[in-house]
Design a protein around this motif. Structure first.
Motif, PDB file in Angstrom:
ATOM      1  N   PRO A  67      29.235  24.001 -52.008  1.00 47.86           N
ATOM      2  CA  PRO A  67      30.601  24.229 -51.500  1.00 47.86           C
ATOM      3  C   PRO A  67      30.978  23.256 -50.380  1.00 47.86           C
ATOM      4  N   GLU A  68      29.981  22.758 -49.654  1.00 48.28           N
ATOM      5  CA  GLU A  68      30.263  21.846 -48.540  1.00 48.28           C
ATOM      6  C   GLU A  68      30.703  20.463 -49.012  1.00 48.28           C
ATOM      7  N   ARG A  69      30.500  20.146 -50.284  1.00 44.48           N
ATOM      8  CA  ARG A  69      30.882  18.835 -50.795  1.00 44.48           C
ATOM      9  C   ARG A  69      32.144  18.877 -51.661  1.00 44.48           C
ATOM     10  N   VAL A  70      32.743  20.053 -51.782  1.00 48.91           N
ATOM     11  CA  VAL A  70      33.903  20.204 -52.654  1.00 48.91           C
ATOM     12  C   VAL A  70      35.106  19.425 -52.127  1.00 48.91           C
ATOM     13  N   GLU A  71      35.331  19.466 -50.830  1.00 51.00           N
ATOM     14  CA  GLU A  71      36.527  18.833 -50.259  1.00 51.00           C
ATOM     15  C   GLU A  71      36.567  17.336 -50.555  1.00 51.00           C
ATOM     16  N   ILE A  72      35.461  16.641 -50.363  1.00 48.81           N
ATOM     17  CA  ILE A  72      35.463  15.193 -50.592  1.00 48.81           C
ATOM     18  C   ILE A  72      35.628  14.857 -52.073  1.00 48.81           C
ATOM     19  N   LEU A  73      35.114  15.719 -52.948  1.00 45.18           N
ATOM     20  CA  LEU A  73      35.281  15.506 -54.384  1.00 45.18           C
ATOM     21  C   LEU A  73      36.748  15.676 -54.781  1.00 45.18           C
ATOM     22  N   GLU A  74      37.381  16.738 -54.274  1.00 40.85           N
ATOM     23  CA  GLU A  74      38.761  17.015 -54.655  1.00 40.85           C
ATOM     24  C   GLU A  74      39.726  15.981 -54.076  1.00 40.85           C
ATOM     25  N   LYS A  75      39.446  15.496 -52.875  1.00 42.16           N
ATOM     26  CA  LYS A  75      40.313  14.477 -52.284  1.00 42.16           C
ATOM     27  C   LYS A  75      40.375  13.220 -53.127  1.00 42.16           C
ATOM     28  N   ASN A  76      39.317  12.974 -53.888  1.00 33.62           N
ATOM     29  CA  ASN A  76      39.239  11.755 -54.683  1.00 33.62           C
ATOM     30  C   ASN A  76      39.539  11.971 -56.162  1.00 33.62           C
ATOM     31  N   GLY A  77      40.010  13.171 -56.515  1.00 35.46           N
ATOM     32  CA  GLY A  77      40.528  13.367 -57.864  1.00 35.46           C
ATOM     33  C   GLY A  77      39.754  14.289 -58.773  1.00 35.46           C
ATOM     34  N   LEU A  78      38.574  14.775 -58.351  1.00 31.67           N
ATOM     35  CA  LEU A  78      37.829  15.732 -59.168  1.00 31.67           C
ATOM     36  C   LEU A  78      38.207  17.135 -58.698  1.00 31.67           C
ATOM     37  N   LYS A  79      38.998  17.822 -59.483  1.00 30.21           N
ATOM     38  CA  LYS A  79      39.587  19.086 -59.052  1.00 30.21           C
ATOM     39  C   LYS A  79      38.818  20.287 -59.612  1.00 30.21           C
ATOM     40  N   PHE A  80      38.586  21.275 -58.769  1.00 31.44           N
ATOM     41  CA  PHE A  80      37.986  22.530 -59.205  1.00 31.44           C
ATOM     42  C   PHE A  80      39.124  23.532 -59.368  1.00 31.44           C
ATOM     43  N   VAL A  81      39.515  23.773 -60.609  1.00 34.83           N
ATOM     44  CA  VAL A  81      40.728  24.552 -60.860  1.00 34.83           C
ATOM     45  C   VAL A  81      40.454  26.050 -60.910  1.00 34.83           C
ATOM     46  N   ALA A  82      39.182  26.437 -61.070  1.00 36.15           N
ATOM     47  CA  ALA A  82      38.838  27.860 -61.072  1.00 36.15           C
ATOM     48  C   ALA A  82      37.540  28.065 -60.301  1.00 36.15           C
ATOM     49  N   ARG A  83      37.501  29.202 -59.593  1.00 39.71           N
ATOM     50  CA  ARG A  83      36.301  29.572 -58.837  1.00 39.71           C
ATOM     51  C   ARG A  83      35.933  31.005 -59.202  1.00 39.71           C
ATOM     52  N   ASP A  84      34.749  31.436 -58.744  1.00 37.16           N
ATOM     53  CA  ASP A  84      34.356  32.807 -59.066  1.00 37.16           C
ATOM     54  C   ASP A  84      35.302  33.774 -58.369  1.00 37.16           C
ATOM     55  N   ALA A  85      35.612  34.867 -59.064  1.00 33.38           N
ATOM     56  CA  ALA A  85      36.595  35.824 -58.537  1.00 33.38           C
ATOM     57  C   ALA A  85      36.013  36.704 -57.436  1.00 33.38           C
ATOM     58  N   GLU A  86      34.669  36.760 -57.337  1.00 37.18           N
ATOM     59  CA  GLU A  86      34.073  37.653 -56.334  1.00 37.18           C
ATOM     60  C   GLU A  86      34.130  37.064 -54.930  1.00 37.18           C
ATOM     61  N   THR A  87      33.744  35.794 -54.765  1.00 33.52           N
ATOM     62  CA  THR A  87      33.668  35.192 -53.425  1.00 33.52           C
ATOM     63  C   THR A  87      34.627  34.025 -53.237  1.00 33.52           C
ATOM     64  N   GLY A  88      35.017  33.374 -54.317  1.00 36.01           N
ATOM     65  CA  GLY A  88      35.857  32.195 -54.232  1.00 36.01           C
ATOM     66  C   GLY A  88      35.116  30.954 -53.785  1.00 36.01           C
ATOM     67  N   ASN A  89      33.784  31.044 -53.650  1.00 35.28           N
ATOM     68  CA  ASN A  89      32.984  29.918 -53.150  1.00 35.28           C
ATOM     69  C   ASN A  89      32.240  29.172 -54.243  1.00 35.28           C
ATOM     70  N   ARG A  90      32.215  29.730 -55.456  1.00 34.46           N
ATOM     71  CA  ARG A  90      31.482  29.086 -56.544  1.00 34.46           C
ATOM     72  C   ARG A  90      32.452  28.369 -57.464  1.00 34.46           C
ATOM     73  N   MET A  91      32.130  27.117 -57.760  1.00 40.32           N
ATOM     74  CA  MET A  91      32.995  26.301 -58.597  1.00 40.32           C
ATOM     75  C   MET A  91      32.717  26.612 -60.067  1.00 40.32           C
ATOM     76  N   GLU A  92      33.754  27.029 -60.797  1.00 40.66           N
ATOM     77  CA  GLU A  92      33.569  27.461 -62.181  1.00 40.66           C
ATOM     78  C   GLU A  92      34.119  26.467 -63.210  1.00 40.66           C
ATOM     79  N   ILE A  93      35.256  25.814 -62.906  1.00 40.30           N
ATOM     80  CA  ILE A  93      35.854  24.851 -63.838  1.00 40.30           C
ATOM     81  C   ILE A  93      36.298  23.629 -63.051  1.00 40.30           C
ATOM     82  N   LEU A  94      35.938  22.460 -63.552  1.00 37.80           N
ATOM     83  CA  LEU A  94      36.459  21.230 -62.955  1.00 37.80           C
ATOM     84  C   LEU A  94      37.287  20.472 -63.983  1.00 37.80           C
TER      85      LEU A  94
END
Length: 571
Positions: free
Chosen positions: A498-525
């Motif tokens: 989760p700590e590396r998600v921001e830099i990935l998304e800023k550069n175009g790799l988007k996580f469009v869905a996350r787990d519904a329980e915590t919102g911290n797990r990346m489910e779909i990119l």
């Protein structure tokens, strides 16, 4: 009272018992009956979770997290059921239950033996599971299909054979039907069919106290003249109960083959099934089901345009390791009026060391990858072939080839992006390098590191499309019919950091869905500016159905065949 259809196998293993069991269940459903199924695996493992795919084929995951035999996938796909871990019986489960009961003193000091204690436990398990209301209708099943794994005569299956021998008397003759699946090999220059193996197999079965009511004879060709009569005479099975299950255009034709030879009438007679008592609405529904199935099977046989999908995995030497992936591609392609050709690529073959050791193998593998219209990178465990998977992701990303990464395939896409777009050359997964300085994939903190069986994040979990303009306009959101929360089955120990998600998304790799329980797990990119570049942390192939293909696989096939944009316009 619930009826029982037992499917056993003779001569050799891997003869197709699961398909015949599933096909029989489907045909009974077309009568309006409620059907459930049980698979018996005689191995000592508690479940299939720790078995190598190269040894036993795919590990199929159920909604409740059960890791089971791949045949339960056939049952779910053919019968539209949602099964549980209890629908898979193993020797390990039975002995574990009996030993636990012995330790509690449940047997009141008696000597615990295979007969009656193990055989009773098996029978009680079957009756308990067969009387659970099904997920499809909510009714107690009218029929339970039981597949006995292995081959008649195997020492490990002896307690189950004995339990079924006793079980037929426990429930009564009119409630029990045994289908024996055997091989009629074609040998010699002239291709003569030989009945001796089946005769010997039936003789062994009778010696164990079970008499087949139906023979389903596997062969590469239909029965020659006189073969059915000969099998009937020497096996003491009526001619009308001997069925030729020869090679078909596809496995979806097996139910049609059996129906055309009259198996429904045989089953109705043997099990005393009176369809006049079935409510009309259920019968009509069954008729519609059969018409849909026939149309789907006919589509499989048509000469449709073919698309090539490169499948990059670690266990491609045994394609049963990925049987649900194959079915997902078949279902998606046929619903798009396409045929699919899978180009199997062992991921290690597209790595630099293979070029050094075997240039021919390396160039042949890359030729397949370069010729494909779509690419799948499959899940798996361990570090073998990982660099090859990263190479496949990089090729798909840079050359705008539709890409679908499943579980590890999502993590591979992240590593490729971090290394080759962000320039972090030592980006790594903690699975392959625990002490890495740049962990873009990490071990999930709550997972048991010491025990391998049943300790992953398993089963059906909710994923939520995040509330953002990009997510709500993503291809995957539309493919899932704009549902905010989706349920898919998981099987993994590692996740995107989760700590590396921001830099990935800023550069175009988007996580469009996350787990519904915590919102911290990346489910779909999804990747910006690409025809279809998708990764899912879950395994969508476990929920594919012939008449309802999995959305991620449907999206891949639509993109690979140039139909995705038009399809999404209607969403």
């Amino acid at each position: 009272m619930t009826k029982y259809v037992v499917v056993s196998g003779g001569v050799i293993s891997g003869i197709g018992k699961g398909i015949i069991a599933s096909s029989t269940g489907l045909l009974l459903e077309t009568l309006g009956l409620t059907v459930t199924s049980i698979k018996i695996d005689p191995y000592l493992n508690i479940d299939a979770g720790t078995l190598s795919p190269l040894d036993h084929g795919e590990v199929y995951v159920l909604d409740d997290g059960g890791e089971v035999d791949l045949d339960l996938g056939n049952y779910e796909r053919y019968l539209e059921l949602t099964l549980t871990r209890d629908n898979n019986i193993t020797t390990g489960k039975i002995y574990k239950n009996v030993i636990e009961r012995e330790r509690r003193g449940d047997y009141l000091g008696k000597t615990v033996q295979v007969v009656p204690h193990i055989t009773n436990e098996i029978q009680e398990w079957i009756e308990r599971v067969s009387k659970k209301p099904t997920s499809k209708s909510g009714r107690i099943p009218d029929v339970c299909i039981i597949e006995l794994g292995g081959t008649v005569g195997d020492i490990e299956s002896a307690p189950f054979v004995e339990a079924l021998r006793q079980f037929q008397f426990r429930i009564g003759n009119g409630n029990f039907c045994l289908i024996h699946v055997s091989l009629v090999p074609v040998v010699g220059v002239v291709g003569e069919q030989k009945t001796k193996p089946t005769q010997a197999s039936v003789r062994d079965l009778r010696g164990l106290g079970l008499t087949p009511d139906i023979l389903a004879c596997r062969s590469s060709i239909p029965f020659e003249e006189g073969i059915r009569e000969k099998l009937s005479m020497f096996s003491q099975v009526p001619e009308e109960n001997v069925f030729s299950v020869h090679d078909c255009k596809s496995l979806y034709h097996v139910p049609i083959l059996l129906k055309n030879q009259g198996i429904i009438d045989v089953l109705k007679k043997k099990l005393n099934i009176d369809t006049s008592s079935i409510p009309p609405e259920l019968s009509v529904e069954g008729t519609a089901l059969w018409e849909q199935w026939e149309e789907f099977a006919r589509r499989r046989a048509r000469d449709l345009e073919t698309i090539k999908i490169a499948f990059v995995g670690k266990y491609t030497y045994l394609t049963d390791s990925y049987i649900s992936y194959v079915k997902s591609l078949e279902h998606a392609s046929l619903n798009c009026n396409r045929n699919v050709e899978i180009l199997w690529i062992e991921s290690a073959d597209i790595e630099q060391h293979t070029l050094d050791e075997n240039p021919t193998k390396y160039h042949e593998a890359w030729e397949k990858l370069c010729s494909a219209q779509g690419i799948i990178v499959a899940g798996g465990f361990g570090d073998r072939g990982i660099e090859g998977k990263i190479n496949a992701s990089k090729w798909a990303r840079e050359h705008k080839i539709p890409y679908l990464g499943i579980c590890l395939g999502l993590q591979i896409a992240v590593l490729d992006f971090a290394r080759n777009v962000l320039g972090i050359k030592d980006a790594q997964s903690a699975e392959f390098e625990p002490e890495t300085a740049n962990p873009f994939v990490v071990y999930m903190p709550e997972i048991d590191r010491n025990n391998m069986g049943g300790t992953m994040r398993l089963g059906s979990r909710p994923s939520k499309f995040i509330d953002s303009h990009y997510s709500r306009n993503s291809k995957m959101f539309k493919l899932y019919n704009s549902e905010e929360i989706i349920y898919e089955r998981h099987r993994h120990r590692y996740e995107v950091n989760p700590e590396r998600v921001e830099i990935l998304e800023k550069n175009g790799l988007k996580f469009v869905a996350r787990d519904a329980e915590t919102g911290n797990r990346m489910e779909i990119l999804e990747l910006d500016d690409h025809p279809f570049f998708v990764g899912t942390q879950y395994h969508p192939e476990f929920l594919t159905r012939p008449l309802k293909p999995s959305p991620p696989y449907l999206g891949l096939v639509l993109a690979a065949s140039g139909q995705l944009d038009e399809y999404l316009k209607g969403k």
